[in-house]
Enzyme design. Structure first.
Site, PDB file in Angstrom:
ATOM      1  N   SER A 102       0.868  -1.354  -0.384  1.00  0.00           N
ATOM      2  CA  SER A 102       0.010  -0.088  -0.292  1.00  0.00           C
ATOM      3  C   SER A 102       0.847   0.973  -0.171  1.00  0.00           C
ATOM      4  CB  SER A 102      -1.312   0.290   1.245  1.00  0.00           C
ATOM      5  OG  SER A 102      -1.748  -1.100   1.502  1.00  0.00           O
ATOM      6  N   LYS A 177      -6.729   2.358  -3.069  1.00  0.00           N
ATOM      7  CA  LYS A 177      -6.263   1.606  -1.449  1.00  0.00           C
ATOM      8  C   LYS A 177      -6.474   2.721  -0.740  1.00  0.00           C
ATOM      9  CE  LYS A 177      -4.637  -1.102   1.397  1.00  0.00           C
ATOM     10  NZ  LYS A 177      -5.601  -2.476   1.890  1.00  0.00           N
ATOM     11  N   LYS A 246      -0.523   5.182   8.018  1.00  0.00           N
ATOM     12  CA  LYS A 246      -0.760   5.449   6.895  1.00  0.00           C
ATOM     13  C   LYS A 246      -1.613   5.193   6.063  1.00  0.00           C
ATOM     14  CE  LYS A 246       0.969   1.868   3.968  1.00  0.00           C
ATOM     15  NZ  LYS A 246       1.661   0.408   3.399  1.00  0.00           N
TER      16      LYS A 246
HETATM   17  P1  NAD Z   1       4.794  -6.300   7.458  1.00  0.00           P
HETATM   18  O1  NAD Z   1       5.403  -5.068   7.850  1.00  0.00           O
HETATM   19  O2  NAD Z   1       4.374  -7.448   8.019  1.00  0.00           O
HETATM   20  O3  NAD Z   1       6.030  -6.721   6.504  1.00  0.00           O
HETATM   21  C1  NAD Z   1       6.682  -6.036   5.668  1.00  0.00           C
HETATM   22  C2  NAD Z   1       8.374  -6.563   5.567  1.00  0.00           C
HETATM   23  O4  NAD Z   1       9.207  -6.331   4.954  1.00  0.00           O
HETATM   24  C3  NAD Z   1       8.951  -7.067   6.952  1.00  0.00           C
HETATM   25  O5  NAD Z   1       9.443  -8.609   7.419  1.00  0.00           O
HETATM   26  C4  NAD Z   1      10.125  -6.005   6.894  1.00  0.00           C
HETATM   27  O6  NAD Z   1      11.314  -6.960   7.549  1.00  0.00           O
HETATM   28  C5  NAD Z   1      10.521  -6.426   5.446  1.00  0.00           C
HETATM   29  N1  NAD Z   1      11.176  -5.174   4.762  1.00  0.00           N
HETATM   30  C6  NAD Z   1      11.381  -3.725   4.829  1.00  0.00           C
HETATM   31  N2  NAD Z   1      12.006  -3.546   4.315  1.00  0.00           N
HETATM   32  C7  NAD Z   1      13.061  -3.943   3.361  1.00  0.00           C
HETATM   33  C8  NAD Z   1      13.436  -3.960   2.165  1.00  0.00           C
HETATM   34  N3  NAD Z   1      13.908  -2.834   1.884  1.00  0.00           N
HETATM   35  N4  NAD Z   1      13.902  -4.874   1.560  1.00  0.00           N
HETATM   36  C9  NAD Z   1      13.138  -5.949   2.200  1.00  0.00           C
HETATM   37  N5  NAD Z   1      12.615  -6.541   3.143  1.00  0.00           N
HETATM   38  C10 NAD Z   1      12.354  -5.466   3.902  1.00  0.00           C
HETATM   39  O7  NAD Z   1       3.724  -5.899   6.216  1.00  0.00           O
HETATM   40  P2  NAD Z   1       2.481  -6.851   5.584  1.00  0.00           P
HETATM   41  O8  NAD Z   1       1.568  -6.919   7.291  1.00  0.00           O
HETATM   42  O9  NAD Z   1       3.435  -7.821   5.048  1.00  0.00           O
HETATM   43  O10 NAD Z   1       1.882  -5.664   4.795  1.00  0.00           O
HETATM   44  C11 NAD Z   1       2.768  -5.861   3.545  1.00  0.00           C
HETATM   45  C12 NAD Z   1       2.279  -3.950   2.634  1.00  0.00           C
HETATM   46  O11 NAD Z   1       0.682  -4.817   2.729  1.00  0.00           O
HETATM   47  C13 NAD Z   1       2.090  -2.893   3.267  1.00  0.00           C
HETATM   48  O12 NAD Z   1       2.163  -1.797   2.943  1.00  0.00           O
HETATM   49  C14 NAD Z   1       0.293  -2.959   4.322  1.00  0.00           C
HETATM   50  O13 NAD Z   1      -0.066  -1.624   4.233  1.00  0.00           O
HETATM   51  C15 NAD Z   1      -0.089  -3.402   2.686  1.00  0.00           C
HETATM   52  N6  NAD Z   1      -1.240  -3.969   3.779  1.00  0.00           N
HETATM   53  C16 NAD Z   1      -1.139  -5.320   4.581  1.00  0.00           C
HETATM   54  C17 NAD Z   1      -2.747  -5.750   5.154  1.00  0.00           C
HETATM   55  C18 NAD Z   1      -2.266  -6.750   6.226  1.00  0.00           C
HETATM   56  O14 NAD Z   1      -3.878  -7.225   6.412  1.00  0.00           O
HETATM   57  N7  NAD Z   1      -1.182  -6.664   7.306  1.00  0.00           N
HETATM   58  C19 NAD Z   1      -3.460  -5.643   4.225  1.00  0.00           C
HETATM   59  C20 NAD Z   1      -3.541  -5.020   2.920  1.00  0.00           C
HETATM   60  C21 NAD Z   1      -2.591  -4.627   2.832  1.00  0.00           C
END
Ligand code: NAD
Length: 297
Positions: A102, A177, A246
């Site tokens: 997102s 989104k 965010k």
């Molecule tokens: P999360 O924080 O669980 O996972 C993000 C991962 O990215 C972490 O494991 C972190 O170590 C890794 N990371 C950070 N910087 C990095 C880099 N430079 N290179 C490689 N890895 C790196 O987040 P999430 O819940 O998996 O969400 C991911 C995306 O999806 C976000 O943008 C979030 O807004 C979106 N999203 C999440 C949900 C949800 O329910 N969790 C739902 C819809 C959308």
């Protein structure tokens, strides 16, 4: 003009970001028959993906080098931009990059200019539905960008999602989104505030939820969150508050970038940011109910 081939199993896909969403979405791609390589900066995240049967690389450059498609599932657009900019020299020439995080739509359009100028194809395809629907492969996916690129990756997206909406130009998926989550976040606060006021007056909160759901105040929170996670004080719906904050800020920034007045989004973004700063880093978004409860009238 020759049409470029569609990406189909066993095509090679790299997933960068093995967090709450990246792991189950990577697993869906594997189940569909794609060859998936994951990468995350965190060793623990890489270990989880490996334990779930996934292949991981310990360097981002190794993860992307053979991939036909690179998917990013990272915390925000700024991180996506810096990760992809750093990896441009390692990604296979002509590969398709899909940002499923997102991210902020204006930043996505800027990133798109440089990736497309470097010879890559790039679309934004954020998701809605949370970890449960990521696990089931039934996410809603909103995808922006060139129609011929989207045609090429439709099989990839449909391995992770049930509804795939084409939203228009690059960045429009990210705009949609953020705006969706703003509407959801504003509705959540209205439902929380109204329930609290009613309870202080002497109304039964459970009865209030039933009446909202049979009346014009009904929304996603009244239907699936109010009794289940807020009145019950479980506060564990599964979507982190920091991500909701965010998304609301992204929607509010977009309103300002577009020159569109959005006074409620201004207030809402401040409220969610305040809650994110005050509550625990892992707090669920429904815990904004607790934050509002503690505020002075
Ligand atoms: P999360 O924080 O669980 O996972 C993000 C991962 O990215 C972490 O494991 C972190 O170590 C890794 N990371 C950070 N910087 C990095 C880099 N430079 N290179 C490689 N890895 C790196 O987040 P999430 O819940 O998996 O969400 C991911 C995306 O999806 C976000 O943008 C979030 O807004 C979106 N999203 C999440 C949900 C949800 O329910 N969790 C739902 C819809 C959308």
């Amino acid at each position: 003009m020759t049409t470029k081939p569609k990406i189909a199993p066993p095509g090679s896909i790299c997933v960068i970001g093995l967090g709450n969403m990246g792991i189950p979405m990577g697993a869906c791609l594997q189940r569909a028959g794609f060859k998936v390589t994951g990468f995350d900066l965190s060793e623990a995240a890489r270990g989880k993906f490996r334990a779930a049967g996934g292949e991981v690389a310990s360097m981002a450059a190794d993860a992307v080098k053979a991939a036909d498609v690179v998917i990013t599932l990272l915390p925000n657009g700024k991180i996506v931009r810096s990760a992809l900019t750093a990896l441009q020299a390692d990604i296979k020439p002509g590969a398709i990059i899909i940002d499923m995080s997102s991210s902020d739509p204006v930043g996505t359009q800027e990133l798109g200019k440089s990736l497309i100028a470097a010879g890559f194809e790039f679309v934004d395809a954020p998701v809605s539905g949370g970890v449960k629907r990521a696990t089931d492969g039934t996410l809603a996916i909103m995808v922006g960008g060139a129609a011929d690129t989207i045609d090429r990756v439709e099989g990839v997206l449909s391995a992770m999602g049930r509804s795939i909406f084409r939203t228009g130009v690059l960045g429009s998926g990210h705009a949609m989104k953020a705006l969706n989550n703003y509407v959801s976040a504003a509705g959540l606060i209205a439902a929380v505030e109204a329930t609290r006021v009613g309870e202080k007056f002497g109304l039964d909160p459970e009865l209030m939820a039933d009446i909202f759901n049979a009346s014009s105040g009904r929304n996603n929170t009244t239907e699936v969150k109010l009794k289940q996670f807020i009145i019950s004080k479980k506060f564990n719906a599964g979507f982190p508050l920091r991500l909701m904050a965010k998304d609301v800020r992204t929607a509010d920034d977009l309103a300002h970038a577009m020159g569109a007045a959005a006074p409620l989004a201004d207030l809402c973004a401040d409220l969610w940011d305040g809650a994110a700063k005050t509550l625990d880093q892992d707090a669920d978004h429904t815990a904004i109910g607790l934050y509002i409860e503690k505020m002075k009238s």
